[in-house]
Design an enzyme around this catalytic site. Structure first.
Site: not given
Ligand code: F6P
Length: 365
Positions: A77, A121, A144, A187, A291
């Site tokens: 964030k 990011g 990813d 992903g 994962q």
């Molecule tokens: O970029 C890694 C990832 O795990 C993606 O595969 C998934 O869409 C996203 O982050 C989930 O993010 P958060 O940590 O905000 O749940």
């Protein structure tokens, strides 16, 4: 050119992934062996925005190679260029550019360079600091595997192994109950995890965001397999996959985040459609954050160690604004500013697509 680096800061940004601690360890131990002090910047760029920066000891970075997560914490964030600072009078979220605050924080702690470890990011967040003269070497991470400029990121191999192990287990229960089982993997906009785990687990159908699928084709495969005696179908579906002409399924939208879309839920939709259309019983499993958790595979520990070591080599050579990368089977580096914010997706010429089709895998296209 040799460098005058005496003190560096390390941060981990974006979603965590297995292998982050292995990079922190490699960077910090290498630096300390060369008399360079290492400071931990906590919770990604938030550590620079809120001045949470502390010196790391040798003990703090010892014994962490096998640990999942990150000892520095992370945040997806905190993009300094677009940092959420509350609401405008009309209720809309207000974002401010706090890059200068981050640059000042680096100066305050006497950091001669920073090593941001993260995905697209994090590199996009680091780019304005590079432009403002902060020495910076990026290290690519993400389960990813979608960061532009590198063919591999650490964390990916572990995520693929976890997803493969899970689908192996789904295979046996699918066979027992003659069901169509949908397994949704992570992903984001890329299908790397789905493609690799799908092939490794002999999934019958693989659905990836790069190739919109036809629900009719997927149902044909389920019906055919149900009739021809095999009786069950395993579908490995990327969270970002979508039917032709349809939309991706968004699990939540967070307007206060620089990355506001959270994908998730296509597995549930697909399972319902399959059952309604084919009358074959169906279930879905969303693997989710499992994962990303736990200990990295040996391969990711090694890649992360190589990446951390290469980042330090680049710094010691006096380089800045580079992203450590893996290309054509070897370590290299690319301009960080070029890779910032860009994604690397599965392209139609990927040999694994052809290999999967050769063994009869259906991509629903
Ligand atoms: O970029 C890694 C990832 O795990 C993606 O595969 C998934 O869409 C996203 O982050 C989930 O993010 P958060 O940590 O905000 O749940």
């Amino acid at each position: 050119m040799s460098s005058n680096i005496r003190r560096i800061g390390v941060l981990t940004g974006g979603g965590d992934c297995p292998g982050l601690n292995a990079v922190i360890r490699a960077v910090a131990k290498d630096a300390m062996h060369h008399g360079i002090e290492v400071y931990g910047i906590y919770d990604g760029f938030l550590g620079l925005i809120e001045d949470h920066v502390e010196k790391l000891t040798y003990e703090a970075v010892s014994g962490i190679l096998t640990q999942g997560g990150t000892i520095l914490g992370s945040s997806n964030k905190a993009n300094p260029q677009s940092y959420y600072t509350g609401k405008n009078p009309d209720g809309t979220p207000r974002f401010e550019d706090v890059t200068d605050r981050c640059v000042e924080c680096c100066k305050k702690h006497g950091l001669d360079a920073i090593i941001p470890i993260g995905g697209d990011g994090t590199m996009a967040a680091a780019a304005p600091m590079v432009e403002k003269g902060v020495n910076c070497i990026g290290v690519p991470k993400t389960i990813d595997n979608d960061l532009w400029g590198t063919e591999l990121t650490f964390g990916f191999n572990t995520a693929v192994q976890i997803a493969t192990d899970a689908i192996d287990r789904i295979q046996t229960t699918a066979a027992s109950h003659h069901r169509a089982m949908v397994v949704e993997v992570m992903g984001r906009n890329a299908g790397w995890i789905a493609l690799y785990a799908g092939v490794a687990s002999a999934s019958d159908v693989i659905l990836i965001p790069e190739q919109p699928f036809q629900i009719e084709k997927v149902c044909e495969t389920v019906t055919r397999r149900s009739r021809d005696g095999r009786g069950f179908t395993v579908i490995c579906c990327a969270e970002g996959a979508a039917p032709k002409g349809g939309q991706r399924v968004v699990e939540r939208h967070d307007p206060t985040s620089p990355d506001p879309i959270r994908l998730g839920g296509i597995g549930r939709w697909l399972s319902g459609e399959i059952e309604n259309r084919t009358k074959v019983e169906s279930r879905y499993t969303i693997l989710g954050h499992v994962q990303r958790g736990g200990t990295p595979t040996a391969r990711d520990r090694i890649l992360a160690t190589l990446f951390g070591d290469h980042a330090m080599e680049l710094l010691k050579e006096g380089k800045s604004g580079r992203l450590v990368a893996w290309q054509c089977g070897r370590l290299t580096d690319v301009p960080l500013l070029e890779s910032a914010g860009k994604q690397r997706l599965v392209t139609p010429d990927n040999p694994l697509l052809a290999a999967a089709r050769s063994v009869g895998t259906d991509f629903g296209d």
